[in-house]
Design an enzyme around this catalytic site. Structure first.
Site, short mmCIF file in Angstrom:
data_model
loop_
_atom_site.label_atom_id
_atom_site.label_comp_id
_atom_site.label_asym_id
_atom_site.label_seq_id
_atom_site.Cartn_x
_atom_site.Cartn_y
_atom_site.Cartn_z
N ASP A 123 -50.76 -6.43 -16.21
CA ASP A 123 -50.16 -5.31 -16.94
C ASP A 123 -50.18 -4.12 -15.99
OD1 ASP A 123 -49.44 -3.19 -18.52
OD2 ASP A 123 -50.97 -3.51 -20.05
N ILE A 126 -26.16 -4.55 -16.75
CA ILE A 126 -26.30 -5.82 -16.05
C ILE A 126 -26.49 -6.94 -17.07
CG2 ILE A 126 -27.61 -7.11 -14.33
CD1 ILE A 126 -26.19 -4.66 -13.17
N LYS A 181 -37.13 6.38 -16.16
CA LYS A 181 -36.30 6.01 -15.03
C LYS A 181 -35.92 7.23 -14.19
CE LYS A 181 -36.15 1.57 -15.67
NZ LYS A 181 -36.81 0.65 -14.71
N ASN A 221 -40.19 -3.48 -10.39
CA ASN A 221 -39.12 -3.83 -11.31
C ASN A 221 -39.59 -3.91 -12.76
OD1 ASN A 221 -36.45 -5.25 -12.10
ND2 ASN A 221 -38.01 -6.78 -12.64
N SER A 259 -32.50 3.16 -13.05
CA SER A 259 -31.43 2.81 -13.97
C SER A 259 -30.39 3.92 -14.01
CB SER A 259 -31.99 2.59 -15.38
OG SER A 259 -30.95 2.46 -16.33
N TYR A 264 -37.04 5.70 -22.20
CA TYR A 264 -36.58 4.90 -21.06
C TYR A 264 -35.88 5.78 -20.01
CZ TYR A 264 -34.25 1.01 -18.63
OH TYR A 264 -33.80 0.11 -17.69
N GLY A 278 -42.51 -7.72 -12.65
CA GLY A 278 -41.48 -8.15 -13.59
C GLY A 278 -40.62 -9.25 -13.00
N ALA A 279 -41.28 -10.19 -12.29
CA ALA A 279 -40.54 -11.16 -11.49
C ALA A 279 -40.09 -12.39 -12.26
CB ALA A 279 -41.41 -11.61 -10.31
N SER A 280 -40.55 -12.57 -13.48
CA SER A 280 -40.30 -13.84 -14.17
C SER A 280 -38.96 -13.92 -14.88
CB SER A 280 -41.43 -14.12 -15.17
OG SER A 280 -41.44 -13.14 -16.20
#
Length: 246
Positions: A62, A187, A158, A89, A141, A154, A11-13
């Site tokens: 993915d 955030i 988490k 991430n 989270s 979610y 999820g680096a982008s």
């Protein structure tokens, strides 16, 4: 702090993952940037990291797909001289109250947010164990600590990630490999900017520090946990939430 290290970041982008990648590179790490969506966003990140003088390559993957993860980690191993840091991430949200939540929505969020991290850890586990060194950082989270209405999927993912963190930490502690979780609160990212204005204001007012956090607040902690300075810390869940869950 991270000179000579190679970090794999999912999820680096965008958002928190992007900031972690940039901070790691600024501290000397080479980056394997895993993304799932926008190739353009990934390439823009890579341009910024190259400008810092670090090696970086993008990988579309993915993380919920085991074979895709296996193939991607194999490519990373051949492109870089080892893997020293893994940051899980990658995450998605599909928010609905329980009566309206479809089974596939529940499963999709767990498959990406929780199973995806398991896939990445499973594929790199023996690499870390054999070299008797490594850092694993899972981005959980505040929702995994207290639950969030409309986010049963979610919050479950988490919370599960926290359990996974502690189990992996116990398994790898004797091999000098640490595994810790970061639990961000509210955030300021593209995802939170899409929130309803009134809902966002209510959440901000619930934070003792009366403001949202920034991606760099999370990234700064990630740098510390990835560095040699955190060598005796493992199995921890550290909140970055302005006091929201204290």
């Amino acid at each position: 702090m991270l000179k000579g290290k190679t970090a794999v970041i999912t999820g680096a982008s965008r958002g928190i993952g992007r900031e972690i990648a940039l901070r790691f590179a600024a501290h000397g790490a080479d980056i394997a940037a895993i993304y799932c969506g926008s190739r353009q966003a990934a390439e823009e990140l890579c341009e910024q990291i190259r400008a810092l003088g670090r090696k970086v390559l993008p990988y579309q993957c993915d993380v919920s797909d085991w074979e895709n993860v296996k193939e991607t980690v194999g490519k990373i191993q051949s492109d870089f001289d080892g893997i020293d840091i893994l940051v899980n991430n990658a995450g998605i949200t599909i928010d609905r109250l329980v009566p309206q939540m479809k089974e596939e929505d529940f499963e999709r969020v767990l498959n990406v947010n929780l199973k995806g991290a398991f896939h990445m850890i499973r594929q790199t586990y023996m690499l870390f164990a054999r070299k008797r060194a490594g850092r694993i950082i899972n981005i959980s989270s505040a929702s995994g600590l207290v639950g969030s209405a409309g986010q049963a999927n979610y919050s479950s993912a988490k919370a599960g990630l926290i359990g996974l963190t502690k189990s992996v930490a116990r398994e790898l502690a004797g091999r000098n490999v640490t595994c810790n979780a970061i639990a961000p609160g509210l955030i300021d990212t593209a995802m939170t900017r899409e929130m309803n204005g009134q809902a966002r204001e209510r959440m901000e007012n619930a934070i003792p520090m009366k403001r949202m956090g920034k991606p760099e607040d999370v990234a700064n902690l990630a740098v510390f946990l990835a560095s040699d300075l955190s060598g005796y810390i493992t199995g921890e869940v550290i909140r970055v939430d302005g006091g929201l869950c204290m």
